[in-house]
Design a protein around this motif. Structure first.
Motif, short mmCIF file in Angstrom:
data_model
loop_
_atom_site.label_atom_id
_atom_site.label_comp_id
_atom_site.label_asym_id
_atom_site.label_seq_id
_atom_site.Cartn_x
_atom_site.Cartn_y
_atom_site.Cartn_z
N ARG A 104 1.47 13.46 0.31
CA ARG A 104 1.55 12.00 0.35
C ARG A 104 0.46 11.43 1.26
O ARG A 104 0.18 12.01 2.32
N ILE A 105 -0.15 10.35 0.82
CA ILE A 105 -1.13 9.63 1.63
C ILE A 105 -0.69 8.18 1.72
O ILE A 105 -0.49 7.52 0.70
N SER A 106 -0.53 7.70 2.94
CA SER A 106 -0.12 6.31 3.17
C SER A 106 -1.24 5.60 3.93
O SER A 106 -1.86 6.18 4.81
N PHE A 107 -1.44 4.35 3.60
CA PHE A 107 -2.47 3.56 4.26
C PHE A 107 -1.82 2.45 5.09
O PHE A 107 -0.78 1.92 4.71
N PHE A 108 -2.46 2.12 6.21
CA PHE A 108 -1.93 1.04 7.05
C PHE A 108 -3.07 0.28 7.70
O PHE A 108 -4.20 0.78 7.83
N PHE A 109 -2.78 -0.93 8.12
CA PHE A 109 -3.73 -1.75 8.85
C PHE A 109 -3.29 -1.84 10.30
O PHE A 109 -2.14 -2.17 10.59
N GLY A 110 -4.19 -1.51 11.21
CA GLY A 110 -3.90 -1.59 12.64
C GLY A 110 -4.60 -2.77 13.28
O GLY A 110 -5.36 -3.51 12.63
N GLN A 111 -4.39 -2.94 14.57
CA GLN A 111 -5.00 -4.06 15.29
C GLN A 111 -6.52 -3.99 15.26
O GLN A 111 -7.20 -5.02 15.25
N HIS A 112 -7.08 -2.78 15.24
CA HIS A 112 -8.53 -2.62 15.29
C HIS A 112 -9.14 -2.32 13.91
O HIS A 112 -10.32 -1.97 13.83
N SER A 113 -8.35 -2.44 12.86
CA SER A 113 -8.87 -2.15 11.51
C SER A 113 -9.94 -3.15 11.11
O SER A 113 -9.76 -4.36 11.27
N GLU A 114 -11.05 -2.63 10.59
CA GLU A 114 -12.12 -3.50 10.09
C GLU A 114 -11.91 -3.85 8.62
O GLU A 114 -12.42 -4.86 8.15
#
Length: 241
Positions: A104-114
């Motif tokens: 499984r591969i999950s993607f997320f957006f963090g505070q420093h995501s460009e």
């Protein structure tokens, strides 16, 4: 033998047709014709050993001869990674991780995501191509990108890790922190790394701090390193049994 992907197949089917893309590849690129043997997978552990019955510019049909079932691995790897600004790097990671083995591969957006937008359509095609290239019968699950806070709230079993080297350097390597034959979840941060707040949120959610070695790695390199460390850990465990 060439392997193709047809997600609509079920283990009881005795015949089928390839998807449009695979049909074109089979008939135009590989120049396969009636009577030739192929293998088809539904991406859910079934491999259909088949014979082509019809092949033209519009359709490639086949007859199923036998059905093999490939058991899931005795462990599972889920990598949760922040998409990189350069999408090619994400695609490279997905391709190589699928070839090596991942569930499984999950993607997320963090505070420093460009990068704040990620479309899965092309990534799914890359995962399918990598599955066929490596002759596997299981297609990994791909999850839409969500905020990190939302990801941390998702229920999850098994061992959970966040790859982040604290300032005091006191964190074990993933290879030594993980136990064999487990379900694993590993968080890999964006180019700007996790914020201190995000690290604490992950720890509060039950994630353990680990490192991937002394070198500073790019996001996609760290994600692949984590995947292969867990794969290798379980290979070593099987050898030593």
């Amino acid at each position: 033998m060439h392997l193709f992907y047809q997600p609509a197949l079920s283990p009881t089917d005795t015949s089928g047709t390839l998807t449009d893309d695979d049909a074109r590849h089979a008939t135009r690129t590989l120049r396969l014709g009636p009577g030739e043997a192929i293998a088809v997978t539904n991406g859910r552990g079934n491999r259909f050993l088949s014979v082509i019955t019809k092949a033209d510019n519009k359709q490639c049909a086949f007859r199923v001869e036998t059905v093999d079932t490939v058991a899931p691995r005795p462990f599972s790897v889920r990598i949760c990674v922040a998409p990189t600004k350069n999408l090619d790097r994400v695609e490279w990671f997905v391709e190589k991780a699928v070839e090596l083995g991942i569930e499984r591969i999950s993607f997320f957006f963090g505070q420093h995501s460009e990068r704040r937008v990620l479309k899965l359509e092309r990534i799914e095609k890359i995962a399918v191509a990598a599955m066929k290239q490596s002759l596997q019968a299981w297609l990994p699950q791909l999850d839409e990108a969500v905020p990190l806070a939302q990801l941390l709230k998702q229920p999850a079993d098994g061992q959970r890790f966040i790859a982040h080297l604290p300032e005091d350097g006191q964190a074990p390597h993933l290879f030594s922190a993980a136990g064999p034959a487990q379900q694993y979840i590993v968080l890999i941060g964006p180019e700007g790394d996790f914020s201190a707040q995000e690290v604490q949120q992950a720890i509060d959610a039950g994630f353990q701090l680990v490192t991937l070695g002394p070198n500073r790695l790019r996001t996609e390199t760290a994600a692949l390193s984590a995947c292969q460390s867990l794969n290798l850990l379980n290979v070593v465990n099987l050898v030593n049994l």
